[in-house]
Design a protein around this motif. Structure first.
Motif, PDB file in Angstrom:
ATOM      1  N   ALA A  38       7.593   4.583   8.621  1.00 39.62           N
ATOM      2  CA  ALA A  38       7.676   3.597   9.702  1.00 39.62           C
ATOM      3  C   ALA A  38       7.470   2.186   9.162  1.00 39.62           C
ATOM      4  N   LEU A  39       6.543   2.049   8.210  1.00 39.13           N
ATOM      5  CA  LEU A  39       6.293   0.738   7.607  1.00 39.13           C
ATOM      6  C   LEU A  39       7.512   0.274   6.814  1.00 39.13           C
ATOM      7  N   GLU A  40       8.102   1.193   6.045  1.00 32.44           N
ATOM      8  CA  GLU A  40       9.294   0.846   5.265  1.00 32.44           C
ATOM      9  C   GLU A  40      10.433   0.425   6.194  1.00 32.44           C
ATOM     10  N   LYS A  41      10.589   1.121   7.300  1.00 37.66           N
ATOM     11  CA  LYS A  41      11.653   0.792   8.250  1.00 37.66           C
ATOM     12  C   LYS A  41      11.439  -0.593   8.845  1.00 37.66           C
ATOM     13  N   GLU A  42      10.184  -0.900   9.172  1.00 35.93           N
ATOM     14  CA  GLU A  42       9.888  -2.213   9.754  1.00 35.93           C
ATOM     15  C   GLU A  42      10.145  -3.334   8.758  1.00 35.93           C
ATOM     16  N   LEU A  43       9.789  -3.092   7.482  1.00 29.28           N
ATOM     17  CA  LEU A  43       9.966  -4.119   6.452  1.00 29.28           C
ATOM     18  C   LEU A  43      11.404  -4.184   5.948  1.00 29.28           C
ATOM     19  N   GLY A  44      12.158  -3.121   6.186  1.00 29.29           N
ATOM     20  CA  GLY A  44      13.539  -3.098   5.730  1.00 29.29           C
ATOM     21  C   GLY A  44      13.675  -2.874   4.241  1.00 29.29           C
ATOM     22  N   ALA A  45      12.692  -2.201   3.636  1.00 24.03           N
ATOM     23  CA  ALA A  45      12.750  -1.942   2.192  1.00 24.03           C
ATOM     24  C   ALA A  45      11.892  -0.732   1.867  1.00 24.03           C
ATOM     25  N   GLU A  46      12.328   0.022   0.891  1.00 25.08           N
ATOM     26  CA  GLU A  46      11.516   1.138   0.420  1.00 25.08           C
ATOM     27  C   GLU A  46      10.371   0.592  -0.424  1.00 25.08           C
ATOM     28  N   LEU A  47       9.203   1.198  -0.239  1.00 26.49           N
ATOM     29  CA  LEU A  47       8.002   0.759  -0.965  1.00 26.49           C
ATOM     30  C   LEU A  47       7.698   1.656  -2.153  1.00 26.49           C
ATOM     31  N   PHE A  48       8.151   2.895  -2.118  1.00 26.58           N
ATOM     32  CA  PHE A  48       7.889   3.841  -3.201  1.00 26.58           C
ATOM     33  C   PHE A  48       9.193   4.463  -3.672  1.00 26.58           C
ATOM     34  N   SER A  49       9.266   4.691  -4.983  1.00 28.32           N
ATOM     35  CA  SER A  49      10.350   5.482  -5.559  1.00 28.32           C
ATOM     36  C   SER A  49       9.818   6.891  -5.744  1.00 28.32           C
ATOM     37  N   ARG A  50      10.542   7.864  -5.203  1.00 30.25           N
ATOM     38  CA  ARG A  50      10.059   9.240  -5.206  1.00 30.25           C
ATOM     39  C   ARG A  50      10.906  10.116  -6.120  1.00 30.25           C
ATOM     40  N   ALA A  51      11.475   9.572  -7.149  1.00 28.49           N
ATOM     41  CA  ALA A  51      12.367  10.309  -8.047  1.00 28.49           C
ATOM     42  C   ALA A  51      11.618  11.408  -8.776  1.00 28.49           C
ATOM     43  N   ARG A  52      12.168  12.639  -8.699  1.00 28.40           N
ATOM     44  CA  ARG A  52      11.627  13.820  -9.394  1.00 28.40           C
ATOM     45  C   ARG A  52      10.140  14.029  -9.113  1.00 28.40           C
ATOM     46  N   GLY A  53       9.699  13.679  -7.939  1.00 34.21           N
ATOM     47  CA  GLY A  53       8.298  13.928  -7.571  1.00 34.21           C
ATOM     48  C   GLY A  53       7.325  12.891  -8.089  1.00 34.21           C
ATOM     49  N   ASN A  54       7.810  11.957  -8.918  1.00 29.63           N
ATOM     50  CA  ASN A  54       6.940  10.899  -9.412  1.00 29.63           C
ATOM     51  C   ASN A  54       6.919   9.749  -8.408  1.00 29.63           C
ATOM     52  N   ILE A  55       5.713   9.339  -8.020  1.00 36.40           N
ATOM     53  CA  ILE A  55       5.567   8.267  -7.040  1.00 36.40           C
ATOM     54  C   ILE A  55       5.279   6.965  -7.781  1.00 36.40           C
ATOM     55  N   THR A  56       6.198   6.030  -7.677  1.00 40.30           N
ATOM     56  CA  THR A  56       5.996   4.710  -8.289  1.00 40.30           C
ATOM     57  C   THR A  56       6.335   3.647  -7.258  1.00 40.30           C
ATOM     58  N   LEU A  57       5.793   2.474  -7.460  1.00 41.59           N
ATOM     59  CA  LEU A  57       6.062   1.362  -6.548  1.00 41.59           C
ATOM     60  C   LEU A  57       7.413   0.740  -6.857  1.00 41.59           C
ATOM     61  N   THR A  58       8.156   0.423  -5.828  1.00 44.13           N
ATOM     62  CA  THR A  58       9.371  -0.367  -5.990  1.00 44.13           C
ATOM     63  C   THR A  58       8.971  -1.840  -6.115  1.00 44.13           C
ATOM     64  N   ASP A  59       9.946  -2.693  -6.329  1.00 41.44           N
ATOM     65  CA  ASP A  59       9.656  -4.134  -6.394  1.00 41.44           C
ATOM     66  C   ASP A  59       9.042  -4.616  -5.088  1.00 41.44           C
ATOM     67  N   ALA A  60       9.536  -4.090  -3.970  1.00 43.70           N
ATOM     68  CA  ALA A  60       8.970  -4.466  -2.670  1.00 43.70           C
ATOM     69  C   ALA A  60       7.530  -3.976  -2.546  1.00 43.70           C
ATOM     70  N   GLY A  61       7.267  -2.771  -3.046  1.00 47.92           N
ATOM     71  CA  GLY A  61       5.909  -2.242  -3.020  1.00 47.92           C
ATOM     72  C   GLY A  61       4.955  -3.054  -3.875  1.00 47.92           C
ATOM     73  N   GLU A  62       5.434  -3.451  -5.065  1.00 51.15           N
ATOM     74  CA  GLU A  62       4.617  -4.287  -5.955  1.00 51.15           C
ATOM     75  C   GLU A  62       4.275  -5.618  -5.286  1.00 51.15           C
ATOM     76  N   ALA A  63       5.221  -6.181  -4.548  1.00 52.73           N
ATOM     77  CA  ALA A  63       4.981  -7.457  -3.874  1.00 52.73           C
ATOM     78  C   ALA A  63       3.998  -7.298  -2.719  1.00 52.73           C
ATOM     79  N   LEU A  64       4.076  -6.162  -2.025  1.00 50.17           N
ATOM     80  CA  LEU A  64       3.214  -5.954  -0.859  1.00 50.17           C
ATOM     81  C   LEU A  64       1.784  -5.597  -1.235  1.00 50.17           C
TER      82      LEU A  64
END
Length: 294
Positions: A38-64
């Motif tokens: 819901a937060l990602e939808k409101e901000l209009g950007a993905e906050l986490f990259s979930r590739a292969r089960g690894n959770i990392t911050l996207t650029d938007a997540g790093e900024a937030l």
């Protein structure tokens, strides 16, 4: 953007794991994931990259992330500030003090504190410095007014000097021997002393001073508290060494004689535990005591 969403976002960012984050914030993992989406939808950007089960911050997540941490910290600060204001409207302070301090120093300051914070209950425990230090150490008191030096210095206590007070001799105007405007401790040899009970700092100071002057003090009566000692002196049983502040508040029916060559004094300090901060109300009383009631 909701406060809880930021809390969940920071938890995932720090654990890099949705299930562990949910455990930390005490919600179910599906609920946490739903709020993050819901937060990602409101901000209009993905906050986490979930590739292969690894959770990392996207650029938007790093900024937030630093902004979210700051918002949460500010909210926590606001909560603490409001709680501390509430603590000044209700609560209690456990204050220890030697009996002579209770008689001389405390009444006016406690009245001023009560006028400002009438909802705070003041619990006063009288005792010698030995007893008060022990009560502070075991957490039974928030603050204590003690005589320095402490009977057994403790790194677990913080002390701040409050005042240095002269000791004087009080006697009855009806006494057979009239003391002059000043006397030396040595001049008290042959005088019968009205002496405090064991555990009083004044007892130890007086006896030590007499012995340093080369004589053993003679007691007319011993074992009393402050009011009893002053009453025995008024009755003409003997003389006593007391703080000047107490003597000046004891009325005109006592003669006050200063000590000289050398003078005697005592140092009063405010003490509290070093490892535990006093409650907010106790810190306010501490401030008033150090400011002299203002």
């Amino acid at each position: 953007m909701q406060f809880q969403q930021l809390l969940y976002f920071v938890a995932v960012a720090e654990t890099r794991h949705f299930t562990r984050a949910a455990e930390e914030v005490h919600v179910s993992q599906p609920s946490l994931s739903q709020q993050i989406r819901a937060l990602e939808k409101e901000l209009g950007a993905e906050l986490f990259s979930r590739a292969r089960g690894n959770i990392t911050l996207t650029d938007a997540g790093e900024a937030l992330l630093p902004l979210a941490r700051r918002i949460l910290a500010d909210a926590d600060t606001a909560r603490i500030e409001v709680q501390e204001l509430a603590q000044l409207r209700r609560g209690r302070i456990r204050l220890g003090a030697t009996p002579s301090v209770c008689t001389g120093l405390l009444p006016e300051i406690l009245r001023a504190f009560h006028d400002r914070h009438p909802g705070i209950q003041l619990l006063i425990e009288e005792g010698g410095s030995h007893d008060l230090v022990r009560e502070l150490a075991r957490g039974a008191l928030d603050l204590a007014l003690v005589v320095l030096p402490l009977p057994s210095p403790s790194p677990a206590l913080t002390t701040v000097e409050l005042l240095r007070e002269d000791l004087v001799v009080v006697s009855s105007p009806r006494a057979r021997r009239r003391l002059g405007e000043s006397v030396r401790i040595a001049d008290l040899q042959g005088e019968r002393l009205v002496m405090f009970r064991h555990g009083y700092d004044l007892r130890e100071l007086t006896v030590a001073a007499c012995r340093a002057a080369g004589f053993e003090p003679e007691f007319a009566v011993e074992g009393g508290e402050m009011d009893a000692v002053l009453g025995f002196v008024r009755a003409g049983l003997g003389v006593a060494v007391v703080p000047r502040m107490v003597a000046e508040r004891s009325g005109s029916d006592l003669r006050v004689t200063r000590l000289s060559q050398p003078s005697l004094h005592r140092t009063i300090a405010l003490a509290h535990r070093s490892d535990v901060a006093p409650p907010r109300a106790a810190r306010e009383l501490q401030r008033m005591l150090l400011a002299g009631g203002g």
